[in-house]
Design an enzyme around this catalytic site. Sequence first.
Site, PDB file in Angstrom:
ATOM      1  N   LYS A   1     -35.900  63.870-123.540  1.00  0.00           N
ATOM      2  CA  LYS A   1     -34.568  64.270-123.998  1.00  0.00           C
ATOM      3  C   LYS A   1     -34.627  64.558-125.496  1.00  0.00           C
ATOM      4  O   LYS A   1     -35.233  63.795-126.253  1.00  0.00           O
ATOM      5  CB  LYS A   1     -33.565  63.147-123.714  1.00  0.00           C
ATOM      6  CG  LYS A   1     -32.131  63.491-124.098  1.00  0.00           C
ATOM      7  CD  LYS A   1     -31.200  62.322-123.811  1.00  0.00           C
ATOM      8  CE  LYS A   1     -29.753  62.646-124.105  1.00  0.00           C
ATOM      9  NZ  LYS A   1     -28.851  61.512-123.828  1.00  0.00           N
TER      10      LYS A   1
ATOM     11  N   SER B   1     -25.065  62.871-120.909  1.00  0.00           N
ATOM     12  CA  SER B   1     -25.615  63.876-121.779  1.00  0.00           C
ATOM     13  C   SER B   1     -27.074  64.242-121.471  1.00  0.00           C
ATOM     14  O   SER B   1     -27.531  65.298-121.894  1.00  0.00           O
ATOM     15  CB  SER B   1     -25.518  63.401-123.222  1.00  0.00           C
ATOM     16  OG  SER B   1     -26.248  62.198-123.404  1.00  0.00           O
TER      17      SER B   1
ATOM     18  N   SER C   1     -25.270  58.179-119.724  1.00  0.00           N
ATOM     19  CA  SER C   1     -25.980  59.458-119.810  1.00  0.00           C
ATOM     20  C   SER C   1     -27.305  59.561-119.085  1.00  0.00           C
ATOM     21  O   SER C   1     -27.867  60.651-119.004  1.00  0.00           O
ATOM     22  CB  SER C   1     -26.190  59.833-121.272  1.00  0.00           C
ATOM     23  OG  SER C   1     -24.988  60.349-121.793  1.00  0.00           O
TER      24      SER C   1
HETATM   25  N1  GLN Z   1     -20.312  60.510-121.700  1.00  0.00           N
HETATM   26  C1  GLN Z   1     -20.329  59.426-122.614  1.00  0.00           C
HETATM   27  C2  GLN Z   1     -19.991  59.917-124.004  1.00  0.00           C
HETATM   28  O1  GLN Z   1     -19.644  61.028-124.118  1.00  0.00           O
HETATM   29  C3  GLN Z   1     -21.663  58.745-122.591  1.00  0.00           C
HETATM   30  C4  GLN Z   1     -22.718  59.509-123.287  1.00  0.00           C
HETATM   31  C5  GLN Z   1     -24.014  58.811-123.340  1.00  0.00           C
HETATM   32  O2  GLN Z   1     -24.301  57.907-122.566  1.00  0.00           O
HETATM   33  N2  GLN Z   1     -24.820  59.239-124.284  1.00  0.00           N
HETATM   34  O3  GLN Z   1     -20.048  59.229-124.956  1.00  0.00           O
END
Ligand code: GLN
Length: 487
Positions: A82, A157, A181
């Site tokens: 990632k 994400s 994410s």
């Molecule tokens: N969707 C969540 C956010 O927008 C979690 C994102 C994540 O785990 N990096 O913060």
Amino acid sequence: MAELTDLSLLEAAGALRAGAISSTELTRACLDRIEAIDGDVSAFLTVTEDLAMAQAEAADQQLRTRSDTPRPFVLGIPIAIKDVLCVEGVPTTCGSKILEGFRPPYTATSVTRLVEAGAVILGMANTDEFAMGSSTENSGYGVSHNPWNLARVPGGSSGGSAAAVAARMCFAALGTDTGGSVRQPAAFCGVSGLKTSYGRVSRYGLIAYGSSLDTVGGMARNVADLAPIFSLMAGHDPLDSTSVADAVPEIHLNGADLSKLRIGVPKEYFIEGLQPEVETAVRAAIEAFREMGAAVREISLPHTDLALPVYYIIAPAEASANLARYDGVRYGPRLGPGLYPEDYFVTRGELFGAEVKRRIMLGTYALSAGYYDAYYGQAQKVRTLIKGDFEAAFQEVDLIACPVTPTTAFGIGAHGDDPLSMYLEDVFTLPANLAGIPGLSFPVGFDSEGLPIGMQFMAPHLGEAQLFSAAHAYQAATSWHTGWPEL
Ligand code: GLN
């Protein structure tokens, strides 16, 4: 023979050890597949072809030399990273224009440990900007597509990582999970994804979003493939003062005695708005565990509905502090007239995306004098209650089973300009991050449109071994994880 990219990680590792294939061939097959289909999927932001081929040749060299010690399973295996984990010399952007062209001078510990064991890095996978989002639509470099239906999001994400694994462009991928994410994109893309316990895997070299929530995890085509990734990454790192010193448990995939397993099903996770097909599939999977001998009972995690508002105070507050360092001076491009402080405003104003700016404003507000106690302080107190819910539940059960997402993968653009409706995608994943506990997402069915459905197990802090053995027992008895999308 089937395509090399159709093999699982462990099958590929077996073929490499037997000398039936080389890492160079395997890596070339992945690069060819990326070349052929990533124009449609857009999982990768950077493909590191030269690095990958050099690492593959080095792996082949090692595979050819006799060794009396067992070889790591990842030796010669192509993986994706990632794009929030620093890889020395490789563009690492966090999906943000503000880091365009940034090449870190060092590598994240999680990545280093895999590379030292012989893993081959294929490239950097797309992400929502600074990991803020649930769809990759917030990436500064375009959206990734769900390999099961290109009009749907892969989740986020870590959507690029999940899409790359599901589309068989790599054998595993690293992701990060601050609020879901890893687990949410894994569920949307029909792969297995592990969120590790807070502190279990070093955050050194992970570009910070919410420091008290950030965890490094992984995704692969099945749970067994994830085990060697976890085992290598986990463990104390002197470079991260929050990494825990506890020994990393051995993962025993086979022979789990499910008759000793107590599974709790939290009633707060089966709420209005849960897609009926998701509920049906998750309940069927829980039933399968009961049939395999596990004791299943309903439990309550009474503060569940507070996780979302608490997370969306704490995560933006921490993000607002972490993102202060992007000023156009230290990293990435600088815009403006060449004056202080104008350049600072122009650079941040132009190069941060809308969601990142929203979070910086939210977080700055929540931390400001006069509001700190009312928002941040209060959120921390409620966070303790949420943690307490889990501690109480784990007195009575070993694992908690629930859906990962309220729905299957939604359409690209479905949440339009409504950030709140996007935040609601995370209701079932955020609590584990607030509590610091591990979670594992794995496929348990498909909806009527052929989109994957995921279920999640949560375990007590540092309880990853239990997650692996239970989920593997399910995968040994079912085949939801074995199908893949046509592309
Ligand atoms: N969707 C969540 C956010 O927008 C979690 C994102 C994540 O785990 N990096 O913060």
